[in-house]
Design a protein around this motif. Structure first.
Motif, PDB file in Angstrom:
ATOM      1  N   THR A 186      76.739  50.216  43.682  1.00  0.00           N
ATOM      2  CA  THR A 186      76.883  50.519  42.265  1.00  0.00           C
ATOM      3  C   THR A 186      75.560  50.236  41.552  1.00  0.00           C
ATOM      4  O   THR A 186      74.958  49.186  41.773  1.00  0.00           O
ATOM      5  N   TRP A 187      75.123  51.186  40.740  1.00  0.00           N
ATOM      6  CA  TRP A 187      73.915  50.992  39.935  1.00  0.00           C
ATOM      7  C   TRP A 187      74.314  50.578  38.519  1.00  0.00           C
ATOM      8  O   TRP A 187      75.421  50.845  38.068  1.00  0.00           O
ATOM      9  N   GLY A 188      73.367  49.991  37.801  1.00  0.00           N
ATOM     10  CA  GLY A 188      73.627  49.621  36.418  1.00  0.00           C
ATOM     11  C   GLY A 188      72.403  49.003  35.777  1.00  0.00           C
ATOM     12  O   GLY A 188      71.281  49.173  36.262  1.00  0.00           O
ATOM     13  N   THR A 189      72.618  48.299  34.686  1.00  0.00           N
ATOM     14  CA  THR A 189      71.514  47.623  33.996  1.00  0.00           C
ATOM     15  C   THR A 189      71.744  46.122  34.024  1.00  0.00           C
ATOM     16  O   THR A 189      72.877  45.657  34.244  1.00  0.00           O
ATOM     17  N   HIS A 190      70.667  45.396  33.810  1.00  0.00           N
ATOM     18  CA  HIS A 190      70.769  43.928  33.815  1.00  0.00           C
ATOM     19  C   HIS A 190      69.999  43.377  32.620  1.00  0.00           C
ATOM     20  O   HIS A 190      68.799  43.636  32.471  1.00  0.00           O
ATOM     21  N   LEU A 191      70.677  42.653  31.771  1.00  0.00           N
ATOM     22  CA  LEU A 191      70.054  42.022  30.599  1.00  0.00           C
ATOM     23  C   LEU A 191      70.446  40.548  30.600  1.00  0.00           C
ATOM     24  O   LEU A 191      71.583  40.211  30.971  1.00  0.00           O
ATOM     25  N   ALA A 192      69.493  39.710  30.172  1.00  0.00           N
ATOM     26  CA  ALA A 192      69.815  38.273  30.111  1.00  0.00           C
ATOM     27  C   ALA A 192      68.917  37.579  29.099  1.00  0.00           C
ATOM     28  O   ALA A 192      67.757  37.962  28.913  1.00  0.00           O
ATOM     29  N   VAL A 193      69.459  36.576  28.438  1.00  0.00           N
ATOM     30  CA  VAL A 193      68.646  35.687  27.597  1.00  0.00           C
ATOM     31  C   VAL A 193      69.053  34.263  27.943  1.00  0.00           C
ATOM     32  O   VAL A 193      70.211  33.994  28.276  1.00  0.00           O
ATOM     33  N   GLY A 194      68.078  33.374  27.870  1.00  0.00           N
ATOM     34  CA  GLY A 194      68.398  31.994  28.212  1.00  0.00           C
ATOM     35  C   GLY A 194      67.322  31.058  27.741  1.00  0.00           C
ATOM     36  O   GLY A 194      66.308  31.463  27.166  1.00  0.00           O
ATOM     37  N   VAL A 195      67.542  29.785  28.010  1.00  0.00           N
ATOM     38  CA  VAL A 195      66.549  28.785  27.647  1.00  0.00           C
ATOM     39  C   VAL A 195      66.491  27.746  28.772  1.00  0.00           C
ATOM     40  O   VAL A 195      67.525  27.382  29.338  1.00  0.00           O
TER      41      VAL A 195
END
Lengths: 254, 398
Positions: A186-195
């Motif tokens: 499966t293809w898709g997108t990956h987004l993340a925010v963190g500290v």
């Protein structure tokens, strides 16, 4: 009173970042940073709860085969990530590509034709992966001496998955009578925010020693929220094995 | 230099030299035990077990087949005053001592009916049963052991003695060969359970150490279509001294392997009745290894489960398990358990039935709908990696 509490929190955050040795104090006094080994990469070991969004597939028309089989409790995802900090922007941080690979698995009992649970296991294994651009604003730590490094990631997601039973890979009959194997990608997108919380700020002297002996410049404990939209980007049909969740782990820069 | 001591000892030296035998009789076993072949009663050579399964030891199967060890010998220094006899004894017993070969305190037994031919190169053909026959040795004549001895020896080392024996019984030369024997398999596995799957049965048991069967190299799962038991009465003669037993199946085919009697010292008769309708199948007889016709699958000793695949849903199968020791002795077979495979739906079948479209393989174009499938992904990742490495190398060289 409120201001006093805020000030206390700030002091607690800043204090650990203070240099520990006299030499380093002198170095800072002279406007020189302590000598560090070259820093080009970051490595993350991370854990997160994971509940794939399989039942969101439009073709299922509201039916919920995943939840019916494995329930609604999330499973543990174990993941590793390697970043190349290819570019350093002064007073901002690092930018570069990173790749991540993970694994999660869910197991429960199969169903009899009567709808009750049988005595045989059914398993779904998922290997979520991504290639993303990673921005880490470590100037907050390096310039302002606040041991927090916010970061963001954006890129392409990809996952391999496999459904199995004790006889091996699952198979199901197509309407034309032929069988299809229970595995795919499966293809898709990956987004993340963190500290990330710089652990070297707790003991700068040990951190420098670690750098001298192993080349690890900084160690972070981090928390992150990610959105792995593995919904079949550009695919006609795909198992929606993506998830949005929080993650936490350890990160090493070297 | 004084020659007085030599002169004083000279008469004794001459006497000793004169008293010594003219020839020193020797027996050699070149290359043993690797050079020792195994032959069946018809003289046909049979293969040895793999290296991991003690190929030169004697197992129950070797004993039951009445195999012979063909031992090459190289003899020298013999004359007509000596004969080459072959005896066996427990490890540590010196069969060269006449008292260990004759009389009431005898501890060795003779394992050949005739002496070995006196020639420079010879062969000794020894029945493995005779080597294990300590329990059947009743005189100093050839022991000629029966099949009863099989199944009575548990991991014991016997020593075969090749003795040049003079007329009076004293030994002029000898050679020994140790033979390890184990003819008793591991005890029955405990905690056996069988669960129904889709055209499969899942079989599990307590892991080997927990079941007490630590000397186990593999576990065999036996299975067959179940029949309905019409009720059987099984009579077993159990002998306390060796664990030997024989079984009579009163309701079976009438065959009896009875070899011990309840009137023998230390033996008793145990009668087991299997009720009508209990789990039963052709080829399984309580107290005996399943027939060769019974299907089986083998797994290693480290696991505690196995899956029997390719079965028919709705048909009841009888299942039993037995551990096998490193000598490949099959241990006591567990009680039969009957179970019926049933049709089951796993996650993927339910997903597809609910209308889901995914599946078909990792790189299957029809399943992916993605140009190039996962091949494109692999090529893409490889391209990125090569690009990164080249860039890094360029920067390093600057």
């Amino acid at each position: 009173m409120k201001n006093k509490a805020l000030a206390t929190v700030l002091v607690l955050l800043v204090l650990p970042a203070a240099p520990a040795s006299a030499q380093e104090l002198n170095a800072y006094a002279r406007g020189q940073a302590p000598v560090e080994s070259p820093q080009n990469f970051a490595f993350e070991a991370r854990f997160s709860p994971y509940r794939p969004q399989i039942d969101d597939e439009p073709a299922l028309k509201g039916r919920t085969p995943y939840r019916d089989t494995f329930g609604s409790m999330p499973r543990a995802l174990v993941q590793l990530e390697l970043d190349w900090q290819a570019l350093r922007i002064p007073h901002v941080g690092t930018v570069g590509p990173g790749i991540g690979v993970g694994y999660t698995e869910m197991t429960d009992r199969s169903f009899t034709t009567g709808g009750t649970r049988g005595e045989e296991d059914t398993t779904l294994s998922i290997y979520p992966m991504y290639a993303a651009a990673v921005v880490r604003a470590d100037a907050v730590y390096k310039d302002l001496r606040i041991p927090l490094v916010p970061y963001a990631k954006a890129g392409v997601g990809y996952a391999l998955w496999k459904a199995a039973n004790p006889g091996g890979t699952s198979t199901a009959l197509r309407p034309d009578g032929s069988s299809t194997e229970g595995k795919g990608h499966t293809w898709g997108t990956h987004l993340a925010v963190g500290v990330g919380l710089a652990l070297d700020a707790l003991d700068t002297y040990s951190s420098r020693n670690l750098d001298q002996t192993t080349g690890i410049n900084h160690t972070y404990l981090f928390g992150e929220y990610y959105l792995a939209s593995l919904n079949g980007l550009g695919q006609d049909s795909a198992l929606r094995v993506g998830s949005s969740s929080w993650a936490m782990g350890l990160m090493f820069e070297f | 230099m004084s020659f007085a001591p030599l002169r004083r000892g000279a008469p004794f030296l001459v006497a000793t030299l004169l008293a010594a035998p003219v020839h020193a009789q020797t027996v050699d076993l070149p290359g043993a035990p690797g050079t020792i072949a195994r032959v069946d009663p018809s003289g046909k050579e049979v293969g040895k077990r793999p290296q991991a399964n003690f190929p030169d030891a004697v197992s129950y199967s070797d004993c039951a087949q009445d195999l012979r060890l063909r031992i090459p010998l190289v003899l020298s220094g013999f004359d007509t005053s000596v004969s080459l006899q072959v005896w066996a004894g427990g490890k540590g017993t010196d069969c060269a001592q006449l008292t260990n070969r004759s009389g009431a305190a005898r501890q060795c037994w003779r394992v050949t009916a005739a002496d070995v031919a006196r020639q420079q190169t010879a062969e000794a053909l020894l029945r493995v049963r005779d080597i294990l026959a300590q329990r059947q040795a009743t005189s100093d004549q050839y022991v000629n052991a029966t099949a009863e001895i099989c199944g009575q020896v548990d991991e014991t080392t016997f020593t075969v003695h090749f003795l040049w024996v003079r007329g009076g019984g004293d030994v002029a030369g000898s050679k020994t060969l140790d033979v390890v024997s184990d003819t008793i398999g591991p005890p029955a596995l405990s905690g056996v359970s069988v669960s129904p799957g889709d055209t499969r049965l899942g079989v599990s048991w307590s892991s080997v150490g927990e079941a007490g069967a630590t000397n186990t190299s593999q576990v065999t799962v036996y299975y067959a279509r179940a029949g309905t038991s019409s009720g059987t009465t099984t009579t077993t003669v159990v002998c306390d001294d060796a664990g030997a037993s024989s079984t009579t199946d009163d309701a079976g085919d009438g065959e009896s392997d009875a070899t011990a009697s309840s009137s023998d010292a230390g033996c008793r008769t145990v009668t087991t009745t299997t009720p009508a309708g209990a789990c039963a199948a052709p080829g399984f007889t309580k107290g005996k290894p399943p027939d060769d016709t019974v299907q089986r699958t083998t797994v290693g000793a480290f696991g505690s489960s196995a899956t029997i695949s390719g079965l028919e849903n709705g048909v009841t199968y009888a299942v039993a398990v037995a551990a096998t020791d490193p000598y490949l002795n099959v241990g006591e077979v567990s009680d039969l358990t009957c179970q019926t495979p049933v049709e089951l739906d796993d996650f993927f079948e339910r997903y597809r039935r609910a209308g889901g479209q995914a599946g078909g393989g990792y790189c299957a174009l029809e399943g992916a709908g993605m140009p190039g499938g996962c091949g494109a992904f692999v090529v893409g990742v490889a391209g990125v990696m090569v690009g990164l490495l080249r860039r890094r190398r360029r920067r390093t060289s600057r």
